[in-house]
Design an enzyme around this catalytic site. Structure first.
Site, mmCIF file in Angstrom:
data_model
loop_
_atom_site.group_PDB
_atom_site.id
_atom_site.type_symbol
_atom_site.label_atom_id
_atom_site.label_comp_id
_atom_site.label_asym_id
_atom_site.label_seq_id
_atom_site.Cartn_x
_atom_site.Cartn_y
_atom_site.Cartn_z
ATOM 1 C CG ASP A 21 -2.103 0.943 1.076
ATOM 2 O OD1 ASP A 21 -2.342 1.421 -0.045
ATOM 3 O OD2 ASP A 21 -2.778 1.209 2.088
ATOM 4 C CG ASN A 69 -7.911 -1.945 -5.239
ATOM 5 O OD1 ASN A 69 -7.043 -2.778 -5.005
ATOM 6 N ND2 ASN A 69 -8.126 -0.904 -4.416
ATOM 7 C CB ILE A 196 -7.452 -6.827 7.490
ATOM 8 C CG1 ILE A 196 -6.936 -6.971 8.934
ATOM 9 C CG2 ILE A 196 -7.267 -8.128 6.731
ATOM 10 C CD1 ILE A 196 -5.507 -7.424 9.066
HETATM 11 C C1 IPE Z 1 -5.567 -2.731 -0.259
HETATM 12 O O1 IPE Z 1 -5.160 -1.416 -0.464
HETATM 13 C C2 IPE Z 1 -5.549 -3.469 -1.550
HETATM 14 C C3 IPE Z 1 -4.249 -3.663 -2.156
HETATM 15 C C4 IPE Z 1 -3.094 -3.357 -1.656
HETATM 16 C C5 IPE Z 1 -4.277 -4.291 -3.447
HETATM 17 P P1 IPE Z 1 -6.204 -0.222 -0.610
HETATM 18 O O2 IPE Z 1 -5.426 1.005 -0.717
HETATM 19 O O3 IPE Z 1 -7.163 -0.518 -1.700
HETATM 20 O O4 IPE Z 1 -6.972 -0.310 0.789
HETATM 21 P P2 IPE Z 1 -7.976 0.678 1.478
HETATM 22 O O5 IPE Z 1 -9.160 0.795 0.583
HETATM 23 O O6 IPE Z 1 -7.285 1.974 1.671
HETATM 24 O O7 IPE Z 1 -8.301 0.034 2.778
HETATM 25 C C1 IPE Z 2 -1.529 0.239 -3.354
HETATM 26 O O1 IPE Z 2 -1.312 1.603 -3.376
HETATM 27 C C2 IPE Z 2 -1.747 -0.337 -4.725
HETATM 28 C C3 IPE Z 2 -3.110 -0.792 -4.993
HETATM 29 C C4 IPE Z 2 -4.114 -0.778 -4.167
HETATM 30 C C5 IPE Z 2 -3.369 -1.304 -6.337
HETATM 31 P P1 IPE Z 2 -2.503 2.653 -3.415
HETATM 32 O O2 IPE Z 2 -2.816 2.915 -4.841
HETATM 33 O O3 IPE Z 2 -3.629 2.182 -2.581
HETATM 34 O O4 IPE Z 2 -1.827 3.924 -2.767
HETATM 35 P P2 IPE Z 2 -2.459 4.939 -1.723
HETATM 36 O O5 IPE Z 2 -2.981 4.120 -0.576
HETATM 37 O O6 IPE Z 2 -3.547 5.660 -2.431
HETATM 38 O O7 IPE Z 2 -1.330 5.816 -1.338
HETATM 39 MG MG MG Z 3 -4.082 2.402 -0.611
#
Ligand code: IPE
Ligand code: IPE
Ligand code: MG
Length: 250
Positions: A21, A69, A196
Site C-alpha cells: 500500500d 479496487n 486488513i
Molecule cells: C488494499 O489497499 C488493496 C491492495 C493493496 C491491493 P487499498 O489502498 O485498496 O486499501 P484501502 O481501501 O485503503 O483500505
Molecule cells: C496500493 O497503493 C496499490 C493498490 C491498491 C493497487 P494505493 O494505490 O492504494 O496507494 P495509496 O494508498 O492511495 O497511497
Molecule cells: Mg491504498
C-alpha cells in the site's frame, strides 16, 4: 546496518503475505500522477521477491488488486491492468531463472482477458518451479473467497460428494483459494494504514501483523529483513500461556 545477518534462518516464516500500500501517496509526494507510484511499486515487488527467495521463504503472497479496487477511476484501473500484463510478461524469465513458481488467488476469470491470459501463461510456464511460490492476490477479497467456498461446499453437499456433518476445518480449508498453501505466519502492511482491507480474513487468524510507515515503492530488501527480525522477537502463544511456551522450548 546489516539486518540480514540478524535473521535466524531456522525460524523463518514459511509464508509471508504483504498488503502493498501507498503507491498513490508516493506519487503525490513526487508531484506525479498515481500511476507513477504503481510503476515504481514494481521495483519493490522485484526486490521483495528476490529477498524472500534468497532467504528460503516458501510462499510470498502479494495483495495486488482487491475487488474493491474496481471502484477507482477507470483510468487508474486500466493503467493498473496494463501494468500487470507488461510486468508479468517482462518478469517471467526472471522467475524461471530463479526457479520461482507463479500462482494467483482471487476471482481471476473476471480480470480483463489480456491480464487473465498473461497470468495463465505465466502460471503454466513456471508450474514446475519449486524454490518459492509467488502468489498474487488479484481481484481478491476475503469475503468473496469465503462466500465462494460456501457455495462450492453447498454444491458438493447437494451432489452428495460431502456430508454436512463431515465438514471439518481441514475440509473447509480445501475450498479456499489458498488450499495448498500454509497460513501466513507474518502479514506486512506498508504505508502506515492499520487495517486488513478484506485480505485473507480466514487465513490471518493467527498471523503476526507488522505495520510500517514505509510506502510500498520505497520498500526494499532491508525492510523485509526488519519485518522478519521483528517477527522472530515475538512469542507466538496460540492460546497457551507464556510459561507453557517457555517449557516446551527447554
Ligand atoms: C488494499 O489497499 C488493496 C491492495 C493493496 C491491493 P487499498 O489502498 O485498496 O486499501 P484501502 O481501501 O485503503 O483500505
Ligand atoms: C496500493 O497503493 C496499490 C493498490 C491498491 C493497487 P494505493 O494505490 O492504494 O496507494 P495509496 O494508498 O492511495 O497511497
Ligand atoms: Mg491504498
Amino acid at each position: 546496518m546489516d539486518h540480514k545477518s540478524q535473521i535466524n534462518i531456522d525460524n523463518l516464516p514459511s509464508h509471508v503475505a504483504i498488503i502493498m500500500d501507498g503507491n498513490g501517496r508516493w506519487a503525490k509526494r513526487h508531484g506525479k500522477p498515481r500511476i507513477f507510484g504503481h510503476q515504481n511499486g514494481v521495483k519493490a515487488v522485484r526486490e521483495t521477491t528476490e529477498a524472500a527467495a534468497e532467504l528460503g521463504i516458501e510462499y510470498l503472497t502479494l495483495y495486488a488488486f482487491s475487488t474493491e479496487n474496481w471502484n477507482r477511476p477507470k483510468l487508474e484501473v486500466n493503467a493498473l491492468m496494463s501494468l500487470l500484463v507488461e510486468t508479468l510478461r517482462k518478469e517471467i524469465n526472471t522467475l524461471m531463472e530463479n526457479n520461482i513458481r507463479l500462482k494467483a488467488i482471487g476471482d481471476l476469470s473476471k480480470l480483463p482477458s489480456r491480464t487473465y491470459q498473461a497470468l495463465l501463461e505465466g502460471m503454466a510456464k513456471t508450474a514446475s518451479n519449486n524454490r518459492m511460490t509467488l502468489n498474487l492476490a488479484l481481484n481478491y477479497s476475503a469475503r468473496w473467497e469465503i462466500n465462494n467456498a460456501v457455495q462450492l461446499i453447498a454444491k458438493d453437499i447437494e451432489k452428495n460428494v460431502l456430508q454436512a456433518a463431515d465438514l471439518t476445518e481441514e475440509i473447509f480449508n480445501q475450498y479456499l483459494t489458498t488450499k495448498d498453501i500454509p497460513d501466513p505466519e507474518l502479514m506486512i502492511r506498508t504505508s502506515g494504514e492499520y487495517r486488513i482491507s478484506n485480505f485473507l480474513l480466514y487465513q490471518l487468524a493467527y498471523s503476526e501483523l507488522y505495520f510500517t510507515e514505509t510506502l510500498w515503492p520505497d520498500f526494499r530488501k532491508e525492510h523485509l529483513y526488519q519485518a522478519i527480525i521483528d517477527f522472530q522477537s515475538r512469542e507466538r502463544r496460540f492460546g497457551k500461556t507464556s510459561e507453557q511456551i517457555a517449557s516446551n522450548k527447554r
